[in-house]
Design an enzyme around this catalytic site. Structure first.
Site, PDB file in Angstrom:
ATOM      1  N   GLN A  21       0.823  -1.210   0.000  1.00 56.61           N
ATOM      2  CA  GLN A  21       0.000   0.000   0.000  1.00 56.61           C
ATOM      3  C   GLN A  21       0.861   1.266   0.000  1.00 56.61           C
ATOM      4  OE1 GLN A  21      -3.151   0.745  -0.422  1.00 56.61           O
ATOM      5  NE2 GLN A  21      -3.733  -1.395  -0.759  1.00 56.61           N
ATOM      6  N   SER A  22       1.968   1.221  -0.697  1.00 62.04           N
ATOM      7  CA  SER A  22       2.883   2.354  -0.735  1.00 62.04           C
ATOM      8  C   SER A  22       2.273   3.572  -1.430  1.00 62.04           C
ATOM      9  CB  SER A  22       4.170   1.960  -1.453  1.00 62.04           C
ATOM     10  OG  SER A  22       4.976   3.084  -1.710  1.00 62.04           O
TER      11      SER A  22
END
Length: 335
Positions: free
Chosen positions: A78-79
């Protein structure tokens, strides 16, 4: 502020059209007994906004100067960084290859398919995967190996590295941001900002000291404990100085880190972060994310309780964005 920061020697992609707002949080100021302000770097605009747009300005500038047609970057599933890079690549007509690292074990399918992952699919990015979440050097090696394979196909790749051994080009975006904050005013008694890779925290601290400001900058740890993060910030600021060809204006005593809201670890939301997220939403109508900004904002009452922030002082909270990740954590957040 007229002093030369030294960043002018590096090309930029001009991803940030305007400076972001600086606003007073009236209700939270009264709640905490502070003069509390927020720097709205959640409103950097491109691809959902966030602090990574400032960092990518320099990396994408270098990629353009190199004639690149493809960028490669690594980060957590989930960068925000890889999502921002995919958006920047789309704007500049490049292909984005995003390497997702398994940094947060045990997460459900929502985490792996929604939020930033979904946005990257819409942006047309290609995904690759790396199984280790705490191996920066190995993750970078995988990117460079893929880049070399692309060259044999006639492509022109540019790698945006993660490890500390690389030049901290991204940190220059927050060296510049220091001038923006000082120009916007007012003068602050303390600044509170997320501290993960160190590029945002380190760049901001470096820029402030370069411009003569001695305001304390409290880096709130989101990935590693305070002692390890302080060591990382020392490396980051030293490397910024080397990159700019300057003496480092940051001393060890300037590096302030706090890990009181880090538990239960990177990418996991503890009670303090949950409370901070709820408080910001219900008192100011603004959203924070579970990974970075909720933990960072939890540092405000935490530092206040420990006496590191003085009652009545003027404090700036830097909102670094990350809102799309909220949807990936909906099963953890739902009340």
């Amino acid at each position: 502020m007229t002093k030369d920061l030294g960043t002018e020697q590096f090309p930029k992609a001009r991803l940030l059209a305007n400076r972001t707002p600086l606003e007073r949080l009236d209700r939270l100021s009264e709640h905490f007994g502070l003069d509390l302000w927020i720097k709205r770097d959640d409103l950097t605009g491109l691809g959902g906004g966030g602090n990574k747009i400032r960092q990518l300005d320099y990396y994408m500038g270098a990629a353009l100067a190199d004639g690149a047609d493809t960028i490669l970057i690594t980060g957590a599933v989930q960068s925000n960084y890889v999502r921002s890079a995919a958006a920047a690549a789309a704007r500049l007509g490049m292909q984005a290859i995003l390497q997702l690292e398994d940094r947060v074990p045990g997460m459900d399918d929502t985490y792996r398919t929604s939020g930033n992952v979904l946005l990257c699919q819409i942006l047309g990015a290609e995904h690759m995967f790396y199984p280790e979440g705490e191996d920066e050097a190995g993750a970078d090696r995988a990117l460079y190996a893929r880049a070399e394979a692309l060259r044999t196909e006639g492509r022109r790749p540019y790698v945006i590295p993660l490890g500390l051994d690389a030049k901290p080009l991204g940190a220059l975006g927050y060296v510049d941001a220091a001038r923006e904050i000082l120009d916007q005013g007012p003068e602050f008694d303390a600044i509170v900002v997320a501290s993960g890779s160190g590029a945002t925290h380190g760049g901001l601290l470096y820029g402030l000291r370069r411009l003569g400001s001695q305001v304390p900058v409290h880096g709130i740890c989101v990935r590693r404990a305070a002692a390890a993060q302080s060591e990382r910030l020392n490396v980051v600021t030293t490397k910024i100085a080397a990159l700019l060809g300057q003496d480092n204006p940051v001393t060890p005593s300037d590096i302030l880190t706090w890990d009181g809201a880090l538990a239960p670890g990177y990418g996991r939301m503890g009670a303090q972060a949950r409370e901070a997220m709820t408080l910001m939403a219900r008192m100011e109508g603004l959203f924070l994310d579970p990974v970075y900004t909720a933990k960072t904002f939890a540092g405000v009452p935490g530092l206040l309780a420990e006496g590191q922030l003085r009652p009545g002082s003027r404090v700036l909270f830097v909102h670094t964005g990350g809102i799309p990740a909220l949807f990936a954590y909906q099963n953890d957040i739902a009340v």
